[in-house]
Scaffold this motif. Structure first.
Motif, PDB file in Angstrom:
ATOM      1  N   ASP A  48      45.106  25.978  46.225  1.00 15.08           N
ATOM      2  CA  ASP A  48      43.810  25.693  45.607  1.00 15.08           C
ATOM      3  C   ASP A  48      43.840  24.850  44.330  1.00 15.08           C
ATOM      4  O   ASP A  48      42.816  24.271  43.957  1.00 15.08           O
ATOM      5  N   LEU A  49      44.978  24.780  43.647  1.00 19.69           N
ATOM      6  CA  LEU A  49      45.012  24.071  42.366  1.00 19.69           C
ATOM      7  C   LEU A  49      44.821  22.569  42.546  1.00 19.69           C
ATOM      8  O   LEU A  49      45.490  21.948  43.377  1.00 19.69           O
ATOM      9  N   GLN A  50      43.915  21.991  41.774  1.00 18.85           N
ATOM     10  CA  GLN A  50      43.724  20.542  41.734  1.00 18.85           C
ATOM     11  C   GLN A  50      44.355  20.024  40.448  1.00 18.85           C
ATOM     12  O   GLN A  50      43.823  20.227  39.363  1.00 18.85           O
ATOM     13  N   TYR A  51      45.501  19.361  40.565  1.00 21.00           N
ATOM     14  CA  TYR A  51      46.246  18.953  39.368  1.00 21.00           C
ATOM     15  C   TYR A  51      45.418  18.061  38.452  1.00 21.00           C
ATOM     16  O   TYR A  51      45.484  18.183  37.217  1.00 21.00           O
ATOM     17  N   SER A  74      54.010  11.711  41.027  1.00 23.56           N
ATOM     18  CA  SER A  74      54.757  11.018  42.083  1.00 23.56           C
ATOM     19  C   SER A  74      54.713  11.783  43.410  1.00 23.56           C
ATOM     20  O   SER A  74      55.015  11.228  44.468  1.00 23.56           O
ATOM     21  N   LYS A  75      54.337  13.053  43.345  1.00 26.52           N
ATOM     22  CA  LYS A  75      54.230  13.848  44.566  1.00 26.52           C
ATOM     23  C   LYS A  75      52.980  13.442  45.340  1.00 26.52           C
ATOM     24  O   LYS A  75      51.948  13.152  44.747  1.00 26.52           O
ATOM     25  N   VAL A  76      53.085  13.450  46.647  1.00 24.50           N
ATOM     26  CA  VAL A  76      52.004  12.913  47.473  1.00 24.50           C
ATOM     27  C   VAL A  76      50.891  13.931  47.711  1.00 24.50           C
ATOM     28  O   VAL A  76      49.712  13.637  47.520  1.00 24.50           O
ATOM     29  N   THR A  77      51.245  15.132  48.104  1.00 27.66           N
ATOM     30  CA  THR A  77      50.235  16.117  48.488  1.00 27.66           C
ATOM     31  C   THR A  77      49.857  17.011  47.305  1.00 27.66           C
ATOM     32  O   THR A  77      50.621  17.167  46.350  1.00 27.66           O
ATOM     33  N   THR A  78      48.679  17.630  47.408  1.00 22.86           N
ATOM     34  CA  THR A  78      48.244  18.564  46.359  1.00 22.86           C
ATOM     35  C   THR A  78      49.155  19.781  46.299  1.00 22.86           C
ATOM     36  O   THR A  78      49.390  20.338  45.226  1.00 22.86           O
ATOM     37  N   VAL A  79      49.685  20.185  47.451  1.00 22.82           N
ATOM     38  CA  VAL A  79      50.605  21.330  47.484  1.00 22.82           C
ATOM     39  C   VAL A  79      51.876  21.009  46.708  1.00 22.82           C
ATOM     40  O   VAL A  79      52.352  21.814  45.892  1.00 22.82           O
ATOM     41  N   ASP A  80      52.440  19.825  46.946  1.00 25.05           N
ATOM     42  CA  ASP A  80      53.671  19.433  46.255  1.00 25.05           C
ATOM     43  C   ASP A  80      53.439  19.272  44.757  1.00 25.05           C
ATOM     44  O   ASP A  80      54.307  19.603  43.943  1.00 25.05           O
ATOM     45  N   LYS A  81      52.270  18.757  44.389  1.00 26.88           N
ATOM     46  CA  LYS A  81      51.957  18.599  42.960  1.00 26.88           C
ATOM     47  C   LYS A  81      51.861  19.954  42.275  1.00 26.88           C
ATOM     48  O   LYS A  81      52.393  20.145  41.176  1.00 26.88           O
ATOM     49  N   VAL A 104      42.478  26.105  34.043  1.00 27.71           N
ATOM     50  CA  VAL A 104      41.756  26.352  35.299  1.00 27.71           C
ATOM     51  C   VAL A 104      40.468  27.140  35.081  1.00 27.71           C
ATOM     52  O   VAL A 104      39.667  27.278  36.011  1.00 27.71           O
ATOM     53  N   GLN A 105      40.264  27.635  33.870  1.00 29.54           N
ATOM     54  CA  GLN A 105      39.113  28.503  33.601  1.00 29.54           C
ATOM     55  C   GLN A 105      37.785  27.792  33.847  1.00 29.54           C
ATOM     56  O   GLN A 105      36.842  28.390  34.380  1.00 29.54           O
ATOM     57  N   GLU A 106      37.699  26.508  33.513  1.00 26.70           N
ATOM     58  CA  GLU A 106      36.413  25.807  33.578  1.00 26.70           C
ATOM     59  C   GLU A 106      35.957  25.534  35.002  1.00 26.70           C
ATOM     60  O   GLU A 106      34.825  25.839  35.374  1.00 26.70           O
ATOM     61  N   ASN A 107      36.838  24.955  35.834  1.00 21.77           N
ATOM     62  CA  ASN A 107      36.412  24.529  37.165  1.00 21.77           C
ATOM     63  C   ASN A 107      36.960  25.376  38.304  1.00 21.77           C
ATOM     64  O   ASN A 107      36.472  25.282  39.440  1.00 21.77           O
ATOM     65  N   GLN A 108      37.993  26.172  38.034  1.00 26.17           N
ATOM     66  CA  GLN A 108      38.576  27.021  39.074  1.00 26.17           C
ATOM     67  C   GLN A 108      38.840  28.406  38.486  1.00 26.17           C
ATOM     68  O   GLN A 108      39.971  28.894  38.484  1.00 26.17           O
ATOM     69  N   ASP A 109      37.777  29.029  38.014  1.00 24.93           N
ATOM     70  CA  ASP A 109      37.960  30.283  37.277  1.00 24.93           C
ATOM     71  C   ASP A 109      38.509  31.408  38.143  1.00 24.93           C
ATOM     72  O   ASP A 109      39.085  32.362  37.632  1.00 24.93           O
ATOM     73  N   PHE A 110      38.379  31.297  39.469  1.00 29.38           N
ATOM     74  CA  PHE A 110      38.966  32.320  40.334  1.00 29.38           C
ATOM     75  C   PHE A 110      40.494  32.290  40.239  1.00 29.38           C
ATOM     76  O   PHE A 110      41.161  33.317  40.381  1.00 29.38           O
ATOM     77  N   LEU A 111      41.068  31.094  39.969  1.00 25.79           N
ATOM     78  CA  LEU A 111      42.510  31.001  39.766  1.00 25.79           C
ATOM     79  C   LEU A 111      42.909  31.608  38.423  1.00 25.79           C
ATOM     80  O   LEU A 111      43.969  32.237  38.309  1.00 25.79           O
ATOM     81  N   ALA A 112      42.067  31.412  37.412  1.00 27.06           N
ATOM     82  CA  ALA A 112      42.342  32.013  36.099  1.00 27.06           C
ATOM     83  C   ALA A 112      42.365  33.530  36.222  1.00 27.06           C
ATOM     84  O   ALA A 112      43.258  34.207  35.682  1.00 27.06           O
ATOM     85  N   GLU A 113      41.395  34.081  36.957  1.00 23.65           N
ATOM     86  CA  GLU A 113      41.345  35.534  37.142  1.00 23.65           C
ATOM     87  C   GLU A 113      42.557  36.024  37.930  1.00 23.65           C
ATOM     88  O   GLU A 113      43.107  37.099  37.649  1.00 23.65           O
ATOM     89  N   SER A 114      42.987  35.230  38.905  1.00 23.63           N
ATOM     90  CA  SER A 114      44.158  35.612  39.698  1.00 23.63           C
ATOM     91  C   SER A 114      45.415  35.629  38.839  1.00 23.63           C
ATOM     92  O   SER A 114      46.235  36.556  38.934  1.00 23.63           O
ATOM     93  N   LEU A 115      45.582  34.612  37.988  1.00 23.47           N
ATOM     94  CA  LEU A 115      46.749  34.562  37.102  1.00 23.47           C
ATOM     95  C   LEU A 115      46.769  35.755  36.145  1.00 23.47           C
ATOM     96  O   LEU A 115      47.819  36.371  35.916  1.00 23.47           O
ATOM     97  N   LYS A 116      45.606  36.081  35.600  1.00 21.17           N
ATOM     98  CA  LYS A 116      45.520  37.234  34.688  1.00 21.17           C
ATOM     99  C   LYS A 116      45.845  38.537  35.423  1.00 21.17           C
ATOM    100  O   LYS A 116      46.510  39.421  34.873  1.00 21.17           O
ATOM    101  N   LYS A 117      45.368  38.633  36.673  1.00 19.99           N
ATOM    102  CA  LYS A 117      45.629  39.838  37.458  1.00 19.99           C
ATOM    103  C   LYS A 117      47.123  39.985  37.730  1.00 19.99           C
ATOM    104  O   LYS A 117      47.690  41.080  37.608  1.00 19.99           O
ATOM    105  N   HIS A 118      47.773  38.877  38.113  1.00 22.95           N
ATOM    106  CA  HIS A 118      49.212  38.924  38.367  1.00 22.95           C
ATOM    107  C   HIS A 118      49.971  39.292  37.085  1.00 22.95           C
ATOM    108  O   HIS A 118      50.931  40.081  37.131  1.00 22.95           O
ATOM    109  N   GLU A 119      49.543  38.729  35.965  1.00 18.51           N
ATOM    110  CA  GLU A 119      50.184  39.041  34.688  1.00 18.51           C
ATOM    111  C   GLU A 119      50.066  40.540  34.377  1.00 18.51           C
ATOM    112  O   GLU A 119      51.050  41.190  33.992  1.00 18.51           O
ATOM    113  N   GLU A 120      48.868  41.071  34.558  1.00 20.82           N
ATOM    114  CA  GLU A 120      48.638  42.493  34.286  1.00 20.82           C
ATOM    115  C   GLU A 120      49.453  43.373  35.234  1.00 20.82           C
ATOM    116  O   GLU A 120      50.050  44.379  34.815  1.00 20.82           O
TER     117      GLU A 120
END
Length: 238
Positions: A48-51, A74-81, A104-120
């Motif tokens: 899901d991350l958009q570099y 230099s990476k081609v795909t979003t996954v590789d980036k 990621v908080q501004e445009n992909q806040d679900f990823l921010a919440e996921s990172l915080k959850k994993h950290e916790e």
């Protein structure tokens, strides 16, 4: 005169100390907890991350160097980036983890919440979930009605009627770019349902054969929306 000179010297010294602290935070090894949290979040970040959405923030915070940015670009795909970004961040200090959450908080806040959850979870010694086996929130693929069937306009219309204001987050989770989601809003100015339905149709056209019932349920489970938005696609549990 001497007092003015001393004040300037003190201010310069404070700025140098702040810069040194900042450099130390970046250059010091990342803690084991944050490295593990990034490892657990890797699958979600690669999906899901958009570099392009985070690079400016990470560069402005001096988390990434111009050289780091060139390697990632230099990476081609979003996954590789995304994968390369995580690999680089794990070599930085703990401030790199915090900066990624901010980015990621501004445009992909679900990823921010996921990172915080994993950290916790890491800090509380909660073992990682086997998402490949159990799915998100315990829903397994076999609980979805005909998961490999193409999603229909009727299904999308039903989902759109239940999304409400969360439709933009769903669009991001489905891989649409911000400008594509903005276009859905501009093209459908009247109701939230029309905006959501336009977004879902745009995803369906883009995903083509991958626009299945299983794919939409998986995406919706990653976003904090009411489960009623997709429960009609699930097998009734008795």
């Amino acid at each position: 005169m001497h007092r003015t000179t001393n004040n300037r010297t003190q201010k310069r010294s404070c700025k140098l100390d702040e810069h040194a602290d900042s450099l130390w935070n970046i250059m010091a090894p990342m803690s084991k907890d944050h490295r593990e949290a990034l490892k657990r979040a890797l699958k979600e970040l690669c999906e899901d991350l958009q570099y392009d959405e985070v690079r400016v923030h990470l560069l402005s915070k001096d988390i990434l160097t111009e050289s780091d940015d060139q390697v990632i670009q230099s990476k081609v795909t979003t996954v590789d980036k995304a994968s390369e970004l995580v690999a680089i961040l794990r070599t930085k200090g703990d401030s790199a983890f915090d900066a990624l959450v901010e980015a990621v908080q501004e445009n992909q806040d679900f990823l921010a919440e996921s990172l915080k959850k994993h950290e916790e979870n890491v800090r509380n010694n909660v073992p990682p979930e086997d998402e490949a086996e159990e799915g998100v929130e315990g829903i397994r693929p076999e609980q979805i009605v005909n998961p490999d069937d193409p999603i229909t306009d009727k299904d999308l219309n039903e989902i759109a009627s239940r999304l409400g204001h969360g439709w933009r987050k769903v669009g991001i989770c489905l891989g649409l770019k911000k400008h594509q989601i903005d276009a859905c809003e501009a093209d459908n100015p009247h109701t939230q349902h029309d905006k959501a339905f336009g977004m879902l149709n745009k995803w369906k056209r883009k995903a083509k054969k991958e626009a299945t019932r299983g794919a939409i349920v998986t995406a919706l489970m990653k976003v904090p929306v009411d489960p009623e938005a997709y429960d009609f696609l699930l097998i009734a549990q008795h």
